[in-house]
Write a protein that holds these residues in place. Sequence first.
Motif, PDB file in Angstrom:
ATOM      1  N   ASP A 288       0.818  -1.213   0.000  1.00 16.56           N
ATOM      2  CA  ASP A 288       0.000   0.000   0.000  1.00 16.56           C
ATOM      3  C   ASP A 288       0.853   1.264   0.000  1.00 16.56           C
ATOM      4  O   ASP A 288       0.540   2.251   0.663  1.00 16.56           O
ATOM      5  CB  ASP A 288      -0.947   0.014   1.200  1.00 16.56           C
TER       6      ASP A 288
ATOM      7  N   ARG B 238      -8.598   1.703  -4.143  1.00 16.60           N
ATOM      8  CA  ARG B 238      -8.471   2.349  -2.849  1.00 16.60           C
ATOM      9  C   ARG B 238      -9.579   1.899  -1.904  1.00 16.60           C
ATOM     10  O   ARG B 238     -10.603   1.352  -2.329  1.00 16.60           O
ATOM     11  CB  ARG B 238      -8.471   3.867  -2.970  1.00 16.60           C
TER      12      ARG B 238
ATOM     13  N   ALA C 299      -5.167   4.719  -0.707  1.00  8.96           N
ATOM     14  CA  ALA C 299      -4.929   4.301  -2.089  1.00  8.96           C
ATOM     15  C   ALA C 299      -4.055   3.061  -2.121  1.00  8.96           C
ATOM     16  O   ALA C 299      -3.181   2.877  -1.278  1.00  8.96           O
ATOM     17  CB  ALA C 299      -4.274   5.442  -2.870  1.00  8.96           C
TER      18      ALA C 299
END
Length: 652
Positions: free
Chosen positions: A101, A567, A613
């Motif tokens: 991530d 996301r 995101a």
Amino acid sequence: MNPQRRTIRTLIGLSCLLLILQGSQSLAFAKDTWTSVKSRNFNLVGNASEKEIREVAIRLEQFREVFSRLLPSLKLASPVPTTVIVFKSDSAFKPYKPVADGKTIDIAGYFQTGREVNYIALSTEDRSEGSFRTIFHEYVHLLVNNTLGRGGVPAWFNEGLAEYYSSFEIADSRKVSLGKLIPNHLYLLRSSSKVLPLETLFAVDYHSLHRNKQQTGLFYAQAWAFVHYLIQGNEGKNVHKMHNFLALLLKNTDARTAFTQAFQTDYAGMEKELKNYIQRNTFRMNVATFAQKLEFDSELKVSPLTEAQGLTYLGDLLSHIQRPVEAKAKLEQALALDPGLTMAHTSLAMVLMEQKDISRAQQHLIKAVEGNSSDYLSHYFYAYLLSREGMDDDQRIMSYTDESAGIMRAELLKAIELKPDFAESYHLLAFVDLVTEHKLDEAVKLINKAIALSPGNEEYLFALTQIYLRKHDFAAATKTIEPLATNATDPRIRATAERLLQSVKSFQDTLARFERERQPGTSPSLREAREQADEDPTRQINPHTYLEEALRKPNSGEIRVQGFLTRLDCSAKGIVFEIKGEKGVLRFSAQDFDGINITTFASEVRGELTCGARKGEDFVVVTYKPAKEAREKTEGTLVSIEFVPKDFKLSS
């Protein structure tokens, strides 16, 4: 202008120039020194000192030796070599740590498996025993999976055994400690409202992602405690039962039957024993002192590496942890320094293949195999690239030209000559023979050689089944694949095997009908039989073709779509998942993670879902309940999200 001022200004300029030149010299001399250390079972490279790299090599060899003595039934000779990259500091290591991530995962070391090479990466800055825990844990998985296959080993046993051995310590090269308590696990088990029922613990497989931290932690803690009890509890009387359990798994006995037979009790009885064990005040651990020191220092072979070679290892590591852009840059930098570096050409070709730049990949592989290269991987990957030409979207190939087949055979035979224990060369050569229907008896021998080198590899069993089918040896085909259809704990493997068995039966029935209806003096046409059968089972098996069998089926009123997760937006009101698909960006709501079925069928997806995101493309199949009113801000309520390989395509 004042002459005196000009002189002062000139002198200052010269001083600055001297400082710049001195700085350039310092930078030139500050380049990393790369060293290679080869031990009996590991290839170590790094920019740490030679002494530090040697210490890591000895520690790994000692662990492997102790593990082999305590579990002699496991096959320890891995068909895939393991390279260890030893960084001189955590700051040097940080750019090569895994990323999730968009954030670097702060770990002291990690183990990355691969088809052609496994990587261990660590820094020598952390000298504690704990810095090796993750590496020891993952290395146990490598050895267990090589013997039994990940699909055939219950997750609780695989993870519990790995956690148990991760606490390995050795002093004076002869005094070994095993079974040391892991305080975090014990604390979690004692503080939890209830321990997981063994029925629940045993039902967990590698395609059930427990994204909730507490559930995931509880699973690992209880798996560790259970294996700790089997080895250390009950005055060690369960150890031989655990070995019997392992032996039954090796014979393809299903996990529940193997458990009952080996431990002579049911789940409820064992669960009561485990709960009592967890609440104890004292615990045993093994401390063994070997008569002779486990010394490997005299076996180590040390040699210097060039900067280009060091960059190549870094680039190859980056490609294996799914960072192709950075990998490509490092490998191109290595080739700029040394245009003839075979490993760099080979590794860069693999990156280019992943990016579908086949033409450039082939150019680099041709350079790699030129001049009778002694790098077996360059020959293997050149054949591998040629074998992919002409494949359709389902990864099927109908034929090869005589020229292409000849080149592939020559390259693979060269790879086998250079590295006789690399199983993938035998596997690919058998596949070439299967497609060309050339020397099928020889193909059986080749794939059996691959299986002997890596008995836990389910892919090889699928390949052997296909060859038997092409030979019309239905009994041998069924015998080979039936254990996977019955006992595999991996649902994707089980679904693929079940579907293959069904197609075998259909093909067999069609041939039998041809035999009954044929005119006297004629024989049934194999080609016609394949065309009339529901499915030709002798084609190349692509597990992704059957992945839909393992996916969650939508219930009435639910809709299923495919895309990739971009996301997660989290707030006090809940979570919104954003999925980009063929129809654009779709948004799905959920109250929390607990109410969603989260599963992965993609080996590269690991860790936990976090808000924000997503970096990269995580391909998913999502099932949802449509929103009842048009004014709602999302498409509906998310029911399940299943991570799938990038080349999987949902048929409906």
